[in-house]
Write a protein that holds these residues in place. Structure first.
Motif, mmCIF file in Angstrom:
data_model
loop_
_atom_site.group_PDB
_atom_site.id
_atom_site.type_symbol
_atom_site.label_atom_id
_atom_site.label_comp_id
_atom_site.label_asym_id
_atom_site.label_seq_id
_atom_site.Cartn_x
_atom_site.Cartn_y
_atom_site.Cartn_z
ATOM 1 N N PRO A 358 64.748 20.723 49.450
ATOM 2 C CA PRO A 358 65.152 19.532 48.693
ATOM 3 C C PRO A 358 64.136 19.222 47.599
ATOM 4 C CG PRO A 358 65.185 19.119 51.077
ATOM 5 C CD PRO A 358 64.489 20.423 50.871
ATOM 6 N N THR A 359 64.624 18.749 46.478
ATOM 7 C CA THR A 359 63.719 18.369 45.387
ATOM 8 C C THR A 359 63.290 16.915 45.486
ATOM 9 O OG1 THR A 359 65.657 17.897 44.009
ATOM 10 C CG2 THR A 359 64.677 20.088 43.811
ATOM 11 N N VAL A 360 64.070 16.106 46.192
ATOM 12 C CA VAL A 360 63.729 14.698 46.404
ATOM 13 C C VAL A 360 63.242 14.555 47.838
ATOM 14 C CG1 VAL A 360 64.593 12.339 46.485
ATOM 15 C CG2 VAL A 360 65.407 13.896 44.714
ATOM 16 N N THR A 361 61.948 14.258 48.005
ATOM 17 C CA THR A 361 61.356 14.147 49.337
ATOM 18 C C THR A 361 60.492 12.893 49.416
ATOM 19 O OG1 THR A 361 59.475 15.514 48.646
ATOM 20 C CG2 THR A 361 61.339 16.649 49.683
ATOM 21 N N ALA A 362 60.148 12.507 50.630
ATOM 22 C CA ALA A 362 59.285 11.350 50.846
ATOM 23 C C ALA A 362 57.832 11.797 50.905
ATOM 24 C CB ALA A 362 59.674 10.642 52.134
ATOM 25 N N PRO A 363 56.896 10.962 50.484
ATOM 26 C CA PRO A 363 55.474 11.321 50.586
ATOM 27 C C PRO A 363 55.025 11.315 52.047
ATOM 28 C CG PRO A 363 55.705 9.054 49.840
ATOM 29 C CD PRO A 363 57.089 9.641 49.859
ATOM 30 N N ASP A 364 53.869 11.907 52.313
ATOM 31 C CA ASP A 364 53.365 11.978 53.680
ATOM 32 C C ASP A 364 53.101 10.596 54.268
ATOM 33 O OD1 ASP A 364 53.510 14.723 53.552
ATOM 34 O OD2 ASP A 364 51.424 14.949 52.897
ATOM 35 N N ASP A 365 52.580 9.674 53.460
ATOM 36 C CA ASP A 365 52.268 8.316 53.923
ATOM 37 C C ASP A 365 53.354 7.343 53.471
ATOM 38 O OD1 ASP A 365 51.692 8.614 51.263
ATOM 39 O OD2 ASP A 365 49.879 7.367 51.304
ATOM 40 N N ALA A 366 54.608 7.719 53.656
ATOM 41 C CA ALA A 366 55.731 6.932 53.141
ATOM 42 C C ALA A 366 55.789 5.550 53.787
ATOM 43 C CB ALA A 366 57.042 7.683 53.398
ATOM 44 N N HIS A 367 56.223 4.584 52.991
ATOM 45 C CA HIS A 367 56.406 3.195 53.445
ATOM 46 C C HIS A 367 57.785 3.072 54.083
ATOM 47 C CE1 HIS A 367 56.112 -1.111 53.620
ATOM 48 N NE2 HIS A 367 57.111 -1.301 52.767
ATOM 49 N N ALA A 368 57.811 2.562 55.338
ATOM 50 C CA ALA A 368 59.077 2.440 56.061
ATOM 51 C C ALA A 368 59.238 1.019 56.575
ATOM 52 C CB ALA A 368 59.129 3.436 57.210
ATOM 53 N N PRO A 369 59.708 0.099 55.720
ATOM 54 C CA PRO A 369 59.833 -1.314 56.129
ATOM 55 C C PRO A 369 60.998 -1.510 57.104
ATOM 56 C CG PRO A 369 60.792 -1.001 53.971
ATOM 57 C CD PRO A 369 60.181 0.310 54.351
ATOM 58 N N GLU A 370 60.852 -2.523 57.975
ATOM 59 C CA GLU A 370 61.945 -2.837 58.885
ATOM 60 C C GLU A 370 63.074 -3.565 58.167
ATOM 61 O OE1 GLU A 370 60.547 -4.892 62.298
ATOM 62 O OE2 GLU A 370 59.233 -3.266 62.961
ATOM 63 N N GLN A 371 62.733 -4.305 57.105
ATOM 64 C CA GLN A 371 63.760 -4.968 56.309
ATOM 65 C C GLN A 371 63.290 -5.114 54.875
ATOM 66 O OE1 GLN A 371 64.225 -8.760 58.296
ATOM 67 N NE2 GLN A 371 62.770 -9.760 56.926
ATOM 68 N N LEU A 372 64.231 -5.324 53.953
ATOM 69 C CA LEU A 372 63.941 -5.500 52.528
ATOM 70 C C LEU A 372 64.589 -6.788 52.041
ATOM 71 C CD1 LEU A 372 64.585 -1.865 51.203
ATOM 72 C CD2 LEU A 372 62.369 -2.969 51.492
ATOM 73 N N ASP A 373 63.922 -7.424 51.086
ATOM 74 C CA ASP A 373 64.527 -8.618 50.476
ATOM 75 C C ASP A 373 65.662 -8.229 49.541
ATOM 76 O OD1 ASP A 373 62.765 -10.245 51.850
ATOM 77 O OD2 ASP A 373 61.253 -10.177 50.248
ATOM 78 N N GLY A 374 65.469 -7.140 48.786
ATOM 79 C CA GLY A 374 66.542 -6.667 47.920
ATOM 80 C C GLY A 374 66.326 -6.895 46.443
ATOM 81 N N ASN A 375 65.080 -7.165 46.015
ATOM 82 C CA ASN A 375 64.800 -7.280 44.584
ATOM 83 C C ASN A 375 64.733 -5.880 43.970
ATOM 84 O OD1 ASN A 375 64.237 -10.252 44.364
ATOM 85 N ND2 ASN A 375 62.671 -9.710 45.897
ATOM 86 N N VAL A 376 65.526 -5.634 42.940
ATOM 87 C CA VAL A 376 65.595 -4.318 42.297
ATOM 88 C C VAL A 376 65.228 -4.445 40.837
ATOM 89 C CG1 VAL A 376 67.065 -2.362 41.723
ATOM 90 C CG2 VAL A 376 67.398 -3.558 43.892
ATOM 91 N N SER A 377 64.400 -3.535 40.358
ATOM 92 C CA SER A 377 64.034 -3.559 38.945
ATOM 93 C C SER A 377 63.975 -2.136 38.404
ATOM 94 C CB SER A 377 62.683 -4.261 38.735
ATOM 95 O OG SER A 377 61.639 -3.555 39.396
ATOM 96 N N PHE A 378 64.396 -2.012 37.140
ATOM 97 C CA PHE A 378 64.318 -0.745 36.414
ATOM 98 C C PHE A 378 63.355 -0.943 35.256
ATOM 99 C CE2 PHE A 378 68.424 -0.949 38.437
ATOM 100 C CZ PHE A 378 68.637 0.320 38.937
ATOM 101 N N GLU A 379 62.354 -0.082 35.149
ATOM 102 C CA GLU A 379 61.335 -0.230 34.112
ATOM 103 C C GLU A 379 61.347 0.994 33.198
ATOM 104 O OE1 GLU A 379 57.688 -0.747 36.193
ATOM 105 O OE2 GLU A 379 58.291 -2.649 37.112
ATOM 106 N N SER A 380 61.983 0.848 32.036
ATOM 107 C CA SER A 380 62.029 1.917 31.030
ATOM 108 C C SER A 380 62.498 3.242 31.637
ATOM 109 C CB SER A 380 60.655 2.110 30.367
ATOM 110 O OG SER A 380 60.206 0.906 29.791
#
Length: 456
Positions: A358-380
């Motif tokens: 796969p070309t899209v993979t997670a880093p070794d120290d990936a962040h795995a939250p139990e829940q998300l608030d849902g704020n989404v932003s796109f920066e350039s």
């Protein structure tokens, strides 16, 4: 970029070494079953060697009343010396019948056991390969599916894996047949007449060299044929799924010509391979025929001249019954070489797919939250499937709980922009954030567990 070739020409580049060794690795979990199948298969082949010896002994000892010791006498299964009287001959015949019956019983039992064990093992390997292939395929990144045609993927998961099962099911038993039959018959022939045995076995080096040359000639052709099949499958799959477009724009003749072009290419390559294959098999038959004639002349000359070591009538029958059986598996070597190359071509595609990362993979120290608030932003954010960006320098903030609609013509990048959030693709430039964190820092599955996508 997906193309008319199905996008699988370079999949073999993922492999190191011969892919057939990786296929054999799938047999490792079943080694007890496979070992039992091999042993019973050898017993089947050795049991098949007994009837000709029985025929030879019946001719010499029972019919002609000769006292010449034969192989069965040497093994202690028949008494030595001349058999006098009808009663003694009948008793000897009954013993020969009993030996033949036992050989056929052993052959029947071991044949069932070997075929069941080897064929069921091939089925299990096929199942494991297809399961692993599909599981690996579904975990590849979306760019793989964008760059490879569905028809090519189906060809690998179905026809290529089926071809490997067929190879294991048939050619593995043929390999045992060649080793056991040629080895066993060679021993028996040397017992009867070393001179005639050397004549009979003379084609073996020729067949070995010819088979090697045949493989080198046929390999590139079969590789090309498999790719042509993938292209043909892709063309048919695209045309059948787009039947409405063909009808709407009256593209019948155009699409027929495109399918005919792919079908014609497959025909031409198949016929070229067929010409080489049939020529090779014809040459093998000619060589074995010549050796049969030479052996017949030498054996007959020795008997007529009364030379020492000349065969008896029964020995001649045994020798030429074995000679016929000897050349059948030897000629089969050519067919096995042909099917091996077909299987190797399929194995390259199957294990090339399994080696795709796969070309899209997670880093070794990936962040795995139990829940998300849902704020989404796109920066350039900029993203392109090929060379031309579909999404270009987009900046957008979407607070949690808000509803945002994206409007634009087909192909403007609306769906693509949303697919960057769960990392179906990664942005070429810029950053996509969820709750202020770059999506590339999240555990991949943990991120997707919090994102719902409804395809249009």
């Amino acid at each position: 970029m997906a193309d008319d070739h199905g996008g699988f020409e370079a999949v073999r580049e993922n492999l190191d070494g011969n892919p057939m060794w990786r296929l054999m690795g799938y047999a490792t979990p079943y080694w007890p079953r496979l070992t039992a199948g091999v042993l019973t298969s050898f017993l089947t082949r050795f049991a098949r060697l007994v009837p000709p010896i029985i025929v030879g002994a019946a001719i010499d000892r029972v019919i002609r009343g000769s006292g010449e010791p034969g192989l069965l006498t040497t093994l202690g299964l028949l008494p030595a010396g001349t058999i006098e009287g009808s009663a003694a001959r009948l008793a000897l015949l009954q013993r020969l019948v009993a030996i033949a019956a036992l050989a056929y019983l052993i052959r029947s039992i071991t044949r069932f056991a070997s075929r069941y064990l080897l064929q069921s093992t091939a089925q299990k390997i096929q199942r494991d390969l297809r399961d692993d292939g599909y599981d690996h395929l579904q975990r590849l990144s979306m760019d793989f599916f964008a760059n490879h045609q569905t028809g090519g993927m189906m060809a690998i998961l179905n026809s290529d894996i089926n071809r490997l099962e067929s190879f294991l099911n048939t050619e593995f038993r043929q390999f045992i047949r060649v080793v056991a039959t040629v080895g066993g018959i060679s021993v028996v022939l040397f017992y009867y007449s070393p001179k005639l045995a050397l004549i009979a076995l003379a084609p073996v080096p020729f067949i070995g060299v010819a088979s090697w040359l045949f493989l080198s000639w046929i390999e590139p052709r079969y590789t090309s044929i498999r790719e042509t099949v993938a292209r043909l499958n892709t063309r048919l799959e695209n045309n059948l799924s787009g039947a409405a477009v063909i009808k709407a724009f009256d593209r019948y003749d155009f699409e027929r010509d495109r399918v005919a072009a792919q079908s014609g290419a497959y025909h031409d390559e198949k016929v070229a391979a067929l010409r080489i294959r049939r020529g090779f098999f014809a040459a093998l038959r000619l060589v074995t025929g010549v050796v049969f004639v030479v052996a017949l002349f030498v054996a007959g000359s020795d008997i007529i001249a009364g030379r020492p070591g000349a065969l008896t009538a029964g020995d001649v029958a045994v020798f030429f019954l074995y000679l016929r059986r000897l050349y059948s598996p030897m000629r089969r070597v050519g067919k096995s070489a042909n099917r091996y190359q077909l299987a190797k071509s399929s194995a390259e595609r199957v294990f090339g797919l399994l080696a795709q990362e796969p070309t899209v993979t997670a880093p070794d120290d990936a962040h795995a939250p139990e829940q998300l608030d849902g704020n989404v932003s796109f920066e350039s954010v900029t993203f392109a499937y090929d060379d031309d960006p579909v999404v270009r320098d987009v900046s957008l903030d979407v607070p949690a709980g808000s509803t945002v609609g994206l409007a634009g013509p087909t192909g403007a990048g609306k769906s693509t922009l949303l697919k960057l959030v769960p990392r179906f693709h990664d942005a070429d430039e810029g950053t996509v954030r969820v709750d202020g964190r770059d999506v590339r820092e999240y555990d991949l599955q943990a991120l997707r567990d919090h994102v719902a996508v409804v395809e249009q």
